[in-house]
Design an enzyme around this catalytic site. Structure first.
Site, PDB file in Angstrom:
ATOM      1  N   ASP A  14       3.815   2.062  -0.916  1.00 55.03           N
ATOM      2  CA  ASP A  14       3.394   3.342  -1.273  1.00 55.03           C
ATOM      3  C   ASP A  14       4.684   4.207  -1.556  1.00 55.03           C
ATOM      4  O   ASP A  14       4.457   5.235  -2.129  1.00 55.03           O
ATOM      5  CB  ASP A  14       2.635   4.365  -0.103  1.00 55.03           C
ATOM      6  CG  ASP A  14       1.341   3.533  -0.020  1.00 55.03           C
ATOM      7  OD1 ASP A  14       0.746   2.999  -0.953  1.00 55.03           O
ATOM      8  OD2 ASP A  14       0.480   3.971   0.959  1.00 55.03           O
ATOM      9  N   LYS A  69       0.181  11.905  -0.255  1.00 54.88           N
ATOM     10  CA  LYS A  69      -0.768  11.330  -1.409  1.00 54.88           C
ATOM     11  C   LYS A  69      -2.193  10.974  -0.801  1.00 54.88           C
ATOM     12  O   LYS A  69      -2.565  10.912   0.524  1.00 54.88           O
ATOM     13  CB  LYS A  69      -0.246   9.955  -1.889  1.00 54.88           C
ATOM     14  CG  LYS A  69      -0.091   8.844  -0.956  1.00 54.88           C
ATOM     15  CD  LYS A  69      -1.400   8.011  -0.958  1.00 54.88           C
ATOM     16  CE  LYS A  69      -1.200   6.920   0.161  1.00 54.88           C
ATOM     17  NZ  LYS A  69      -2.780   6.409   0.729  1.00 54.88           N
TER      18      LYS A  69
HETATM   19  O1  C5P Z   1       3.536  -2.077   2.225  1.00 57.71           O
HETATM   20  P1  C5P Z   1       3.454  -1.588   3.483  1.00 57.71           P
HETATM   21  O2  C5P Z   1       4.249  -1.955   4.523  1.00 57.71           O
HETATM   22  O3  C5P Z   1       3.379  -0.025   3.322  1.00 57.71           O
HETATM   23  O4  C5P Z   1       1.856  -2.042   3.732  1.00 57.71           O
HETATM   24  C1  C5P Z   1       1.496  -2.170   5.206  1.00 57.71           C
HETATM   25  C2  C5P Z   1       0.416  -2.939   5.428  1.00 57.71           C
HETATM   26  O5  C5P Z   1      -0.643  -2.775   4.664  1.00 57.71           O
HETATM   27  C3  C5P Z   1       0.640  -4.280   4.923  1.00 57.71           C
HETATM   28  O6  C5P Z   1       1.400  -5.195   6.047  1.00 57.71           O
HETATM   29  C4  C5P Z   1      -0.706  -4.940   4.844  1.00 57.71           C
HETATM   30  O7  C5P Z   1      -1.252  -5.303   6.109  1.00 57.71           O
HETATM   31  C5  C5P Z   1      -1.411  -3.696   4.223  1.00 57.71           C
HETATM   32  N1  C5P Z   1      -1.371  -3.705   2.803  1.00 57.71           N
HETATM   33  C6  C5P Z   1      -2.140  -4.699   2.086  1.00 57.71           C
HETATM   34  N2  C5P Z   1      -2.041  -4.915   0.825  1.00 57.71           N
HETATM   35  C7  C5P Z   1      -1.407  -3.756   0.077  1.00 57.71           C
HETATM   36  C8  C5P Z   1      -0.818  -2.737   0.636  1.00 57.71           C
HETATM   37  C9  C5P Z   1      -0.779  -2.723   2.141  1.00 57.71           C
HETATM   38  O8  C5P Z   1      -2.802  -5.421   2.665  1.00 57.71           O
HETATM   39  N3  C5P Z   1      -1.532  -3.748  -1.345  1.00 57.71           N
END
Ligand code: C5P
Length: 305
Positions: free
Chosen positions: A140, A11
Site C-alpha cells: 500500500d 486510504k
Molecule cells: O505488503 P504488505 O507487507 O503491506 O502486506 C501485509 C500482508 O498482507 C502480507 O504479508 C500478506 O499476508 C497480506 N497481503 C496479501 N496480498 C496482498 C497484499 C497483502 O495477502 N496483495
C-alpha cells in the site's frame, strides 16, 4: 537541510477484489484506492543511525525499532541511493491514523519517510523511482505517495490514476483494537476454500459512478472481498455497518482488512448528522469526518540551516 516534515493521508478501498492466494503468499488484487483527509505527519532529521519516536493516536502500539515501516523505508531508500555515511534519519511520527485499522497508516508513514528523506538528502529521485522503492516496503506504500483515487493491481502496488469527479464525504468509525492483515487474508482464503476464488476484476459500474461524481450512485457499489473475513473475526462490526445503513449512509463498508468502517454521506451536512448519530449509537470507539480524494504524501515544511 535540518528537518523535513511531510503530511500523508489514510486510504479507503472503494472496491477490493481479492484473487486466490499466490505461491509467494500474496493475493492478486484489483482495488480502487481513495485517499482521505485523515493525515499523519512525519518529520525526519539527519542522523547516522535511524531512530523512531511515535506520538499521538495509538502511539504505544506502533513498533518503535527497526521493524517500524518508516524505518524500513529509510533503509530501503538509503540502499537504493547506496548511501554509506549519514544513511539514517531521526524519524518523528505524529499519528492521527489509527493503527492496524485497515486505513494503511503504517504504509502512510513509510511513504512520508520516503518523501521526507528524498528531500532531506536532496536525492532527486523522480516520483516513479520513489514508487519503485515504496513497492518493496509494502503493497500500500506506493498509493500513499500518489494519493487521489487510483486503481491498484498486482499486490496493490501497480497504480493507474482513476477519473473521479467531485468530493466525497465520509464518516469513519474506529473500532477498539485492530486486526492483523495477514490473519484477515488467511481467514478470507479459509471462508472461500470450498468454492475457490475467481480472478480479481474491476467494477466498471463503480468506475462510471465515480466519473459521475454522484455519491448516491457510488454508495451501493462499494465492495470489499475481505469484509466477510473481517466480520467473522470481529462480529461487532456487523452492528456498526447496520447502524450506519439504518442512519441513512449511502454506503457502508469495512475499510481494507478492517476493523474501521467507512460510511458514505450525501454531503457535508449529512456527514455531520451521521457522525453524531453513530457516536450516540455506541457502536464504535470514535468517529471522524473526512473527505476524499486527498493529495498524496507532500512536504509541508523544510527547515534549512
Ligand atoms: O505488503 P504488505 O507487507 O503491506 O502486506 C501485509 C500482508 O498482507 C502480507 O504479508 C500478506 O499476508 C497480506 N497481503 C496479501 N496480498 C496482498 C497484499 C497483502 O495477502 N496483495
Amino acid at each position: 537541510m535540518t528537518a523535513v516534515t511531510v503530511r500523508v493521508p489514510a486510504k479507503l478501498n472503494l472496491q477490493l477484489s481479492v484473487g486466490p492466494r499466490r505461491d509467494d503468499g500474496y493475493h492478486d488484487l484489483v482495488t480502487v484506492f481513495h485517499a482521505v483527509s485523515l493525515f499523519d505527519e512525519v518529520t525526519v532529521r539527519p542522523a547516522d543511525r535511524t531512530s523512531v519516536l511515535v506520538t499521538g493516536l495509538d502511539a504505544a502500539s506502533v513498533p518503535a525499532g527497526r521493524a517500524n515501516l518508516a524505518a524500513r523505508a529509510v533503509r530501503a531508500l538509503a540502499g537504493r541511493l547506496r548511501r554509506r555515511d549519514k544513511a539514517g534519519a531521526q524519524i518523528e511520527i505524529r499519528k492521527r491514523i489509527p493503527v492496524a485499522a485497515g486505513l494503511a497508516g503504517g504504509s502512510a508513514d513509510a511513504a512520508a519517510a520516503l518523501v521526507a528523506c528524498n528531500e532531506l538528502w536532496s536525492s532527486g529521485l523522480t516520483p516513479a523511482e520513489l514508487r519503485e522503492v515504496a513497492a518493496r516496503v509494502g503493497s500500500d506504500v506506493p498509493f500513499a505517495l500518489l494519493g487521489g483515487t487510483a486503481v491498484g493491481q498486482g499486490r496493490g502496488e501497480r497504480l493507474t490514476a482513476a477519473l473521479a469527479a467531485g468530493t466525497y464525504h465520509w464518516v469513519l468509525a474506529f473500532a477498539a483494537g485492530g486486526l492483523s492483515t495477514p490473519e484477515v487474508y488467511a481467514t478470507c482464503d479459509r471462508l472461500r476454500e470450498a468454492r475457490g476464488a475467481a480472478a480479481p476484476a474491476l467494477s466498471t459500474e463503480l468506475m462510471a459512478a465515480l466519473r459521475s461524481g454522484d455519491p448516491a450512485a457510488v454508495g451501493p457499489l462499494l465492495s470489499n472481498d475481505l469484509q466477510p473475513a473481517a466480520v467473522s473475526l470481529r462480529p461487532d462490526l456487523r452492528r456498526a455497518l447496520h447502524a450506519g445503513r439504518d442512519l441513512g449512509a449511502l454506503g457502508a463498508i469495512v475499510s481494507g482488512s478492517g476493523p474501521t468502517c467507512a460510511f458514505l454521506a450525501a454531503n457535508a451536512g449529512h456527514a455531520r448528522e451521521l457522525a453524531v448519530s453513530l457516536t450516540s449509537a455506541g457502536v464504535c470507539r470514535g468517529v471522524v469526518r473526512v473527505q476524499g480524494p486527498a493529495a498524496g504524501a507532500a512536504v509541508v515544511t523544510a527547515e534549512r540551516r
